[in-house]
Design a protein around this motif. Structure first.
Motif, short mmCIF file in Angstrom:
data_model
loop_
_atom_site.label_atom_id
_atom_site.label_comp_id
_atom_site.label_asym_id
_atom_site.label_seq_id
_atom_site.Cartn_x
_atom_site.Cartn_y
_atom_site.Cartn_z
N THR A 74 -12.21 -1.13 0.64
CA THR A 74 -12.10 -2.58 0.88
C THR A 74 -11.10 -2.83 2.01
OG1 THR A 74 -10.56 -2.60 -0.96
CG2 THR A 74 -12.71 -3.51 -1.38
N PHE A 75 -10.09 -1.98 2.10
CA PHE A 75 -9.10 -2.09 3.17
C PHE A 75 -9.78 -1.85 4.53
CE2 PHE A 75 -5.40 0.21 5.37
CZ PHE A 75 -4.94 -0.97 5.93
N ILE A 266 1.79 7.34 3.92
CA ILE A 266 1.55 6.98 5.33
C ILE A 266 1.62 5.47 5.50
CG2 ILE A 266 -0.22 6.89 7.17
CD1 ILE A 266 -1.16 9.67 6.18
N SER A 267 0.99 4.72 4.58
CA SER A 267 0.98 3.25 4.74
C SER A 267 2.39 2.68 4.58
CB SER A 267 -0.01 2.60 3.78
OG SER A 267 0.41 2.81 2.45
N ILE A 434 -0.35 -5.75 4.69
CA ILE A 434 0.11 -6.00 3.32
C ILE A 434 -1.08 -6.21 2.38
CG2 ILE A 434 1.26 -7.72 1.87
CD1 ILE A 434 3.28 -5.92 3.01
N MET A 435 -2.09 -6.93 2.84
CA MET A 435 -3.30 -7.11 2.02
C MET A 435 -3.94 -5.76 1.76
SD MET A 435 -3.63 -9.65 0.62
CE MET A 435 -4.41 -11.10 0.15
N GLY A 436 -3.98 -4.94 2.82
CA GLY A 436 -4.53 -3.59 2.68
C GLY A 436 -3.76 -2.80 1.64
N MET A 437 -2.43 -2.95 1.66
CA MET A 437 -1.62 -2.20 0.70
C MET A 437 -1.83 -2.73 -0.72
SD MET A 437 1.88 -1.50 2.85
CE MET A 437 2.71 -0.47 1.64
N TRP A 438 -2.11 -4.02 -0.83
CA TRP A 438 -2.40 -4.60 -2.15
C TRP A 438 -3.69 -4.00 -2.70
CZ3 TRP A 438 0.02 -6.97 -5.89
CH2 TRP A 438 -0.68 -7.71 -6.85
N PHE A 439 -4.70 -3.86 -1.84
CA PHE A 439 -5.94 -3.20 -2.27
C PHE A 439 -5.71 -1.71 -2.54
CE2 PHE A 439 -8.54 -6.72 -0.23
CZ PHE A 439 -9.11 -7.12 -1.42
N LEU A 440 -4.89 -1.08 -1.70
CA LEU A 440 -4.58 0.34 -1.92
C LEU A 440 -3.87 0.53 -3.27
CD1 LEU A 440 -3.27 2.11 1.30
CD2 LEU A 440 -5.25 2.69 -0.08
#
Length: 505
Positions: A74-75, A266-267, A434-440
């Motif tokens: 999803t990210f 990494i993120s 940050i949204m990507g990290m929330w999905f991660l």
């Protein structure tokens, strides 16, 4: 020629009343897609154990890997939608891949299982993050009706999850429509349902997208057509080429382990790298966001036992009666949470409003802490089911369902709030990260859910059904204690995190 019925984006955002009409169209698209997703989710572990002859430990790890990839994608899907395809084309493309995946599973789930799953994972990655972004764009930035819109949309998600989560597995395992669906085709029909509703979802979207004005159109309008086409086609090609890699990674969970060991650190390092250029105030907020992200991993790791170990627990150890009504235990495990969300989401919202009026509404971090306390309560009830068991190791579906009722309040304290906290705490430049990290974080939650479930299953190998019940129940007791500790820690550190959050409520 433009018809006069075409609205501009301003006209959409200046809608009268509570909801813009476009919200309904997106609501139904999302509802059918979630039907497909949750329908599949409920079938995976049971199918792997019963028809691919995996042991329960391996099936849990496989499940964790599959779901982790869905969220990791999803990210990636979100990034490509933002930069190249635009939300609409991304959504359409994701839907097509999901349909292909579900059709493959419907045709021959046994020999093409991982191929179908590979298509579904990449498809979901392109579909899922983009429809909620479109909902956000129906509103002006400071429109107070936005939260109501998202709550309504969240109902669509749960309505789909409720119907799909129950029907697909109940048909597949034969507790629903036995007389209509021949026994040897039950699983094919279960997976076929997922394909059918995904087609309905896409048709809903394509037939109503005219009403969305310019929302979700290409971000590359400024480029010449040939270059735009090239970039789009490369994205399509790339996403197809990545499917075989995903199939291999999901089939061998060791590769997923390597990926998960790498991507998180990494993120976080990348975020620290970005933080060099921000003010101290902005960085404090980002640290607060990291606290939320790390704790949400723990929450989802427990919560997502529903698709893994709790599916097996439901299949092996629950009876099929609630108040004299015969139901599929697995269907209940897979859909009860959604039913309770639909019933109580609005009520929880009203309670927060009532508390806010009296200036006693807890802040976001305390709500996160409360989420864990509810989670602990629910898992304690899952453990407590063992005291209702008969000699064959079957226990009360009603008590088990009550456990989901309690956990739902935990989810309502965390899930809707978490997303909006992320957007408020991150500076504009790092919103996508940050949204990507929330999905991660969800991906990690799913991944650890698989590992936790596998450990519980490992402990119950070669056991009688009654011993198995006790092992699973004791595993849930441990999770209840960990959730309780996490909740207490969060509430204890809340003054500190509140300082980091500055002016963000």
């Amino acid at each position: 020629m433009e018809s006069t019925s075409m609205q501009t984006i301003e006209e959409i955002q200046n809608f009268k009343g509570k909801y813009p009409k476009q919200l309904w169209y997106l609501f139904f698209s999302e509802m059918w897609e979630r039907f497909c997703f949750y329908g599949m989710r409920g079938m995976l572990v049971i199918f792997m154990v019963n028809h691919l002859a995996m042991d329960e430990e391996v099936a849990n790890l496989q499940y964790g890997a599959t779901q982790a990839w869905v969220y990791a994608f999803t990210f990636i899907g979100g990034l490509f939608a933002d930069k190249i395809l635009g939300l609409r084309k991304s959504l359409f493309w994701g839907g097509i891949l999901m349909i292909i995946g579900s059709v493959i599973l419907a045709v021959d789930p046994k020999s093409l299982f991982f191929v179908g799953i590979g298509f579904t994972i990449v498809g979901t990655g392109f579909f899922k993050p983009n429809i909620s972004s479109m909902v956000g764009q129906l509103y002006k930035d400071n429109d107070p009706r936005r939260d109501a819109g998202f709550s309504f949309f969240y109902m669509g998600v749960n309505l789909g999850a409720l119907i799909g989560g129950y029907i697909c597995i109940a048909v597949a395992e034969g507790s629903l429509w036995q007389s209509i669906v021949p026994e040897h085709l039950r699983w094919n029909v279960g997976f076929g349902f997922a394909a059918l509703v995904m087609i309905i979802s896409l048709l809903t979207f394509t037939q109503t997208q005219k009403s969305l004005a310019s929302i979700g159109l290409t971000p590359l309008a400024h480029l010449e057509v040939s270059r735009k086409k090239l970039l789009e086609n490369l994205t399509y090609l790339g996403s197809i080429l990545v499917i075989p890699i995903v199939i291999i990674m999901v089939g061998n969970t060791v590769y997923t382990d390597y990926f998960m060991y790498a991507i998180g650190p990494i993120s976080i390092l990348y975020l620290f790298y970005e933080m060099r250029n921000f003010s101290i105030v902005e960085n404090k907020k980002l640290f607060a966001a990291l606290v939320f992200i790390l704790f949400s991993i723990v929450f989802w790791a427990f919560f997502e036992q529903s698709g893994g170990s709790l599916s097996l627990f439901a299949a092996n150890n629950l009876n099929n009666q609630i108040g004299g009504v015969t139901l599929s235990p697995n269907g209940v495990n897979n859909s009860a949470n959604s039913l309770f969300v639909i019933g109580f989401a609005a009520l929880v919202g009203l309670v927060w409003l009532w508390m806010a009026k009296r200036k006693i509404e807890p802040n976001t971090i305390i709500k996160f802490g409360l989420a864990f306390l509810f989670l602990a309560g629910g898992f304690w009830i899952f453990y407590y089911t063992k005291f209702f068991a008969d000699a064959s190791g079957r226990t009360s579906l009603s008590v088990f369902t009550f456990g989901w009722f309690i956990i739902t309040f935990g989810e309502l304290c965390l899930s809707p709030i978490g997303m909006s906290a992320m957007t408020k705490l991150s500076p504009q430049k790092t919103q996508a990260v940050i949204m990507g990290m929330w999905f991660l974080a969800s991906a990690y939650g799913q991944y650890f859910a698989g590992i936790l479930g596998a450990n519980i299953a490992k402990a119950s190998k070669h056991a009688t059904n009654l011993e198995k019940l006790n092992t699973y129940a004791d595993g849930y007791y441990q999770l209840a204690i960990y959730a309780l500790i996490a909740g207490i820690v969060l509430i204890t550190i809340s003054p500190l995190v509140k300082k980091l959050m500055q002016d963000v409520k």
